[in-house]
Motif scaffolding. Sequence first.
Motif, PDB file in Angstrom:
ATOM      1  N   LEU A 329      15.934  44.351 -17.208  1.00  0.00           N
ATOM      2  CA  LEU A 329      15.633  45.468 -16.305  1.00  0.00           C
ATOM      3  C   LEU A 329      14.389  45.598 -15.723  1.00  0.00           C
ATOM      4  CD1 LEU A 329      17.642  47.968 -18.683  1.00  0.00           C
ATOM      5  CD2 LEU A 329      18.579  46.922 -16.463  1.00  0.00           C
ATOM      6  N   GLU A 330      13.475  45.288 -16.786  1.00  0.00           N
ATOM      7  CA  GLU A 330      11.959  45.563 -16.646  1.00  0.00           C
ATOM      8  C   GLU A 330      11.700  44.526 -15.657  1.00  0.00           C
ATOM      9  OE1 GLU A 330       9.491  45.505 -20.170  1.00  0.00           O
ATOM     10  OE2 GLU A 330      10.334  47.305 -20.835  1.00  0.00           O
ATOM     11  N   ASN A 331      12.155  43.169 -15.468  1.00  0.00           N
ATOM     12  CA  ASN A 331      11.588  42.283 -14.862  1.00  0.00           C
ATOM     13  C   ASN A 331      12.134  42.406 -13.513  1.00  0.00           C
ATOM     14  OD1 ASN A 331       9.841  39.895 -14.755  1.00  0.00           O
ATOM     15  ND2 ASN A 331      11.551  38.426 -14.711  1.00  0.00           N
ATOM     16  N   THR A 332      13.294  43.181 -13.369  1.00  0.00           N
ATOM     17  CA  THR A 332      13.853  43.603 -11.811  1.00  0.00           C
ATOM     18  C   THR A 332      12.784  44.703 -11.493  1.00  0.00           C
ATOM     19  OG1 THR A 332      15.982  42.903 -12.603  1.00  0.00           O
ATOM     20  CG2 THR A 332      15.785  44.628 -10.867  1.00  0.00           C
ATOM     21  N   LEU A 333      12.587  45.718 -12.116  1.00  0.00           N
ATOM     22  CA  LEU A 333      11.549  46.614 -11.707  1.00  0.00           C
ATOM     23  C   LEU A 333      10.404  46.237 -11.152  1.00  0.00           C
ATOM     24  CD1 LEU A 333      11.038  49.617 -11.447  1.00  0.00           C
ATOM     25  CD2 LEU A 333      10.166  49.645 -14.015  1.00  0.00           C
ATOM     26  N   ARG A 334       9.985  45.326 -12.066  1.00  0.00           N
ATOM     27  CA  ARG A 334       8.749  44.668 -11.819  1.00  0.00           C
ATOM     28  C   ARG A 334       8.384  44.163 -10.564  1.00  0.00           C
ATOM     29  NH1 ARG A 334       5.321  42.533 -16.701  1.00  0.00           N
ATOM     30  NH2 ARG A 334       7.081  42.567 -17.375  1.00  0.00           N
ATOM     31  N   TYR A 335       9.439  43.109 -10.515  1.00  0.00           N
ATOM     32  CA  TYR A 335       9.560  42.427  -8.991  1.00  0.00           C
ATOM     33  C   TYR A 335       9.720  43.242  -8.069  1.00  0.00           C
ATOM     34  CZ  TYR A 335      10.682  38.729  -5.865  1.00  0.00           C
ATOM     35  OH  TYR A 335      10.722  37.924  -4.549  1.00  0.00           O
ATOM     36  N   SER A 336      10.469  44.381  -8.106  1.00  0.00           N
ATOM     37  CA  SER A 336      10.826  45.154  -6.775  1.00  0.00           C
ATOM     38  C   SER A 336       9.700  46.063  -6.367  1.00  0.00           C
ATOM     39  CB  SER A 336      12.060  46.156  -7.237  1.00  0.00           C
ATOM     40  OG  SER A 336      12.092  47.057  -6.429  1.00  0.00           O
ATOM     41  N   ILE A 337       8.964  46.460  -7.252  1.00  0.00           N
ATOM     42  CA  ILE A 337       7.943  47.511  -7.188  1.00  0.00           C
ATOM     43  C   ILE A 337       6.557  46.861  -6.944  1.00  0.00           C
ATOM     44  CG2 ILE A 337       8.996  49.535  -8.020  1.00  0.00           C
ATOM     45  CD1 ILE A 337       7.132  49.436 -10.179  1.00  0.00           C
ATOM     46  N   SER A 338       6.561  45.684  -7.560  1.00  0.00           N
ATOM     47  CA  SER A 338       5.186  45.006  -7.421  1.00  0.00           C
ATOM     48  C   SER A 338       5.243  43.600  -6.438  1.00  0.00           C
ATOM     49  CB  SER A 338       4.635  44.585  -8.772  1.00  0.00           C
ATOM     50  OG  SER A 338       4.598  45.486  -9.629  1.00  0.00           O
ATOM     51  N   HIS A 339       6.291  43.329  -6.027  1.00  0.00           N
ATOM     52  CA  HIS A 339       6.354  42.235  -5.184  1.00  0.00           C
ATOM     53  C   HIS A 339       7.043  42.485  -3.797  1.00  0.00           C
ATOM     54  CE1 HIS A 339       6.374  37.852  -3.933  1.00  0.00           C
ATOM     55  NE2 HIS A 339       7.262  38.359  -3.536  1.00  0.00           N
ATOM     56  N   GLU A 340       8.363  42.991  -4.053  1.00  0.00           N
ATOM     57  CA  GLU A 340       9.221  43.213  -2.766  1.00  0.00           C
ATOM     58  C   GLU A 340       8.809  44.216  -2.033  1.00  0.00           C
ATOM     59  OE1 GLU A 340      13.778  41.742  -2.187  1.00  0.00           O
ATOM     60  OE2 GLU A 340      13.505  43.468  -3.649  1.00  0.00           O
ATOM     61  N   ILE A 341       8.744  45.199  -2.300  1.00  0.00           N
ATOM     62  CA  ILE A 341       8.294  46.621  -1.493  1.00  0.00           C
ATOM     63  C   ILE A 341       7.011  46.298  -0.906  1.00  0.00           C
ATOM     64  CG2 ILE A 341       7.599  49.036  -1.556  1.00  0.00           C
ATOM     65  CD1 ILE A 341       9.919  49.566  -3.869  1.00  0.00           C
ATOM     66  N   PRO A 342       5.686  45.721  -1.596  1.00  0.00           N
ATOM     67  CA  PRO A 342       4.542  45.384  -0.754  1.00  0.00           C
ATOM     68  C   PRO A 342       4.611  44.420   0.185  1.00  0.00           C
ATOM     69  CG  PRO A 342       4.429  45.679  -3.302  1.00  0.00           C
ATOM     70  CD  PRO A 342       5.765  45.613  -3.041  1.00  0.00           C
ATOM     71  N   LEU A 343       5.552  43.670   0.495  1.00  0.00           N
ATOM     72  CA  LEU A 343       5.617  42.721   1.437  1.00  0.00           C
ATOM     73  C   LEU A 343       5.759  43.368   2.691  1.00  0.00           C
ATOM     74  CD1 LEU A 343       8.235  40.058   0.122  1.00  0.00           C
ATOM     75  CD2 LEU A 343       5.907  39.722   0.778  1.00  0.00           C
ATOM     76  N   HIS A 344       5.950  44.594   2.858  1.00  0.00           N
ATOM     77  CA  HIS A 344       6.206  45.356   4.066  1.00  0.00           C
ATOM     78  C   HIS A 344       4.674  45.718   4.601  1.00  0.00           C
ATOM     79  CE1 HIS A 344      10.606  45.602   4.049  1.00  0.00           C
ATOM     80  NE2 HIS A 344      10.393  45.350   3.036  1.00  0.00           N
ATOM     81  N   LYS A 345       4.513  45.581   5.818  1.00  0.00           N
ATOM     82  CA  LYS A 345       3.002  45.754   6.404  1.00  0.00           C
ATOM     83  C   LYS A 345       2.941  47.409   6.459  1.00  0.00           C
ATOM     84  CE  LYS A 345       0.196  43.525   9.634  1.00  0.00           C
ATOM     85  NZ  LYS A 345      -0.065  42.445  10.671  1.00  0.00           N
TER      86      LYS A 345
END
Length: 646
Positions: A329-345
């Motif tokens: 659960l935590e690894n999913t959250l971490r990847y989502s808010i720290s990696h996937e969302i920040p990809l957007h300009k």
Amino acid sequence: MGRFDVDLLWKLWLISIIVVDCNAAVPKESYQSQIPAQGLYNASDNVVILNVTNFNSSVYGDTKGWLVEFYNSWCGYCFRFAPVWKDFANDIYAWKDIVVVAAIDCADDENNPICREYEIMHYPMLKYFSVNAHQPSLGLLMEKYDNVNELRHSLIDLLEREQQEGRGISWPNIAPFRNYETANIWKAIPNAVKYFFLLFENTDSHLGAEVILYMHKIKILQIRRVLSDNELLCETNKITNFPSLIVLTRNETQKILKIRIPTQEGVCTVIKEFLISKGETIHEQSPVKNYSIKDEYHKSSTSTTKQLQVIEQLMNTDKSEDHLYQLDLENTLRYSISHEIPLHKIIKDKKMDALKKYLNVLADYFPLRYGNIFLETTRDIIKKRNNISGEEFSQIVKSVEEEMSPIYSGPAKWIACKGSKEGYRGYPCGFWTMFHMLTVNFATLNKDVNHEPRKILEAMHGYIQYFFGCADCSQHFIQMALKNKMFNVSNANDSVLWLWSAHNEVNARLSGDNTEDPKHKKIQYPATEHCPNCRYENNTWNEENVLHYLKTKYDYKRINYYDSVNTHKNNSNKMKIRQERLILSKYTNNKKVGWDFTIFDISICVVLYVASAIILILVCIKFAVKRTYKKRTYVSLLAKCDFYFF
């Protein structure tokens, strides 16, 4: 307890023996040389692997063009596309001094700034960087295809455009030959060239360019393509069939060569056979042969592989897929808010609304063991904004996380969602798991209230539509939500069942796909061994029992803290202080008064004012007492003088 220790010691002893045996069977250097360089590609694929450190220095200011795949190593479509990209790289290997085939893994956190800068909104995305490109060029978007031929033709169109716009002047000329006679053809050709070939083809053909690029390193020949609309040259040379090939030599002889197979390989074979008949030696550079790490490793020792399987089985004894793990659960959250969302300009409008809904359900229902205030604070900051850049969002997450550390209960790793090898399962598995958990716990906490029954599903829908990196997956989910009437769900329990049904539909679609982990098959779950009562005798689902199963499996109370670091007690006091400070900061920031002062600022001023007043009063009292003392001394002295005088 004693029995447990004996079993544990036995397992450790067995593992140590096997590891020693494995080390003896496989030389260390040989094994290390076969480790993949990054993600879905390695050095044997003829795909140049880019990252944040070498991207700009490679693609900019080069005499070659660069065709780059921006991909995500967990994305199913990227996984399916990778063999096509490898075949394509091998297919045009002979062009490597003209165009470089490369790839960069956007799933790697270090590459996040690059993928955000180049506005990579979905995966895989192909971009072509022109010869001598310079920043701020973001490259030309190239359509992706599912076969090598279409990719090659699309690239040829780009290269031809390069030459038409004055770039790539050192490359072989792939533009159509427009001369209408061949009498003086040798005047502009280097002396080293002994044979001149004209390949006649239809106007929509790419064959001529393919042959030119494939054979451009053979210095004794030059090849040009002639289109069928060059009627005069076609009539002069009596060309009526396309493709046709003629060769001219310096002694002005001309010969038609018969093309048996009208393909790149067929035409190249005809040219090579002609050169050999003239006694010429041909030196070609062949692509490096692809090899599989897995295949090479298996060659070393079959018994070693079996031994490693024993290790894997022992190490995974307690990691059942039917458990809900906090680290997943935590690894999913971490990847989502720290990696996937920040990809957007830039995040705004509907995308911003989707982000706010997502953060809202996380703050309310995600069981972050060491501080839900982290999610609440992040949500509260974002909900006041109309837009935000991905980079700024990343900085907010990092700063709040640093202020409130520790946030997560353990390392960034997968437990039940771990694939049998890199590229399998991982984040997609974790994403499904997280939203199953959110729907279940929303239903549990709101069992007596039928307010916003689709709250979790709508947040998931918005996230997948605007942020989930796999474009193919996103499109399928949006279509499925519409087809299966997700927005008609009327209560929280139906929300749990809708997501379960959708997950099984996806499993059915991907079953047997090459993205499927061979050790974790896509089944219709729950499996019979996990829930014997979830199916009727006719094999249809008993949804009442399925709901009970889901609510049991994904309940907060069932979370398994395997491999979590238990530092909660040690950090509780520090965490409490930081939370209080953060709450105070939030409070004072919201209670602004005139001149941009906060109540906290004014309180400090009042304290300083009172302290200053007290100090001033004390100083005055001191001087007054001192003065009174001097006066009394003076009076006393006068009295004494009077005594002696009389």
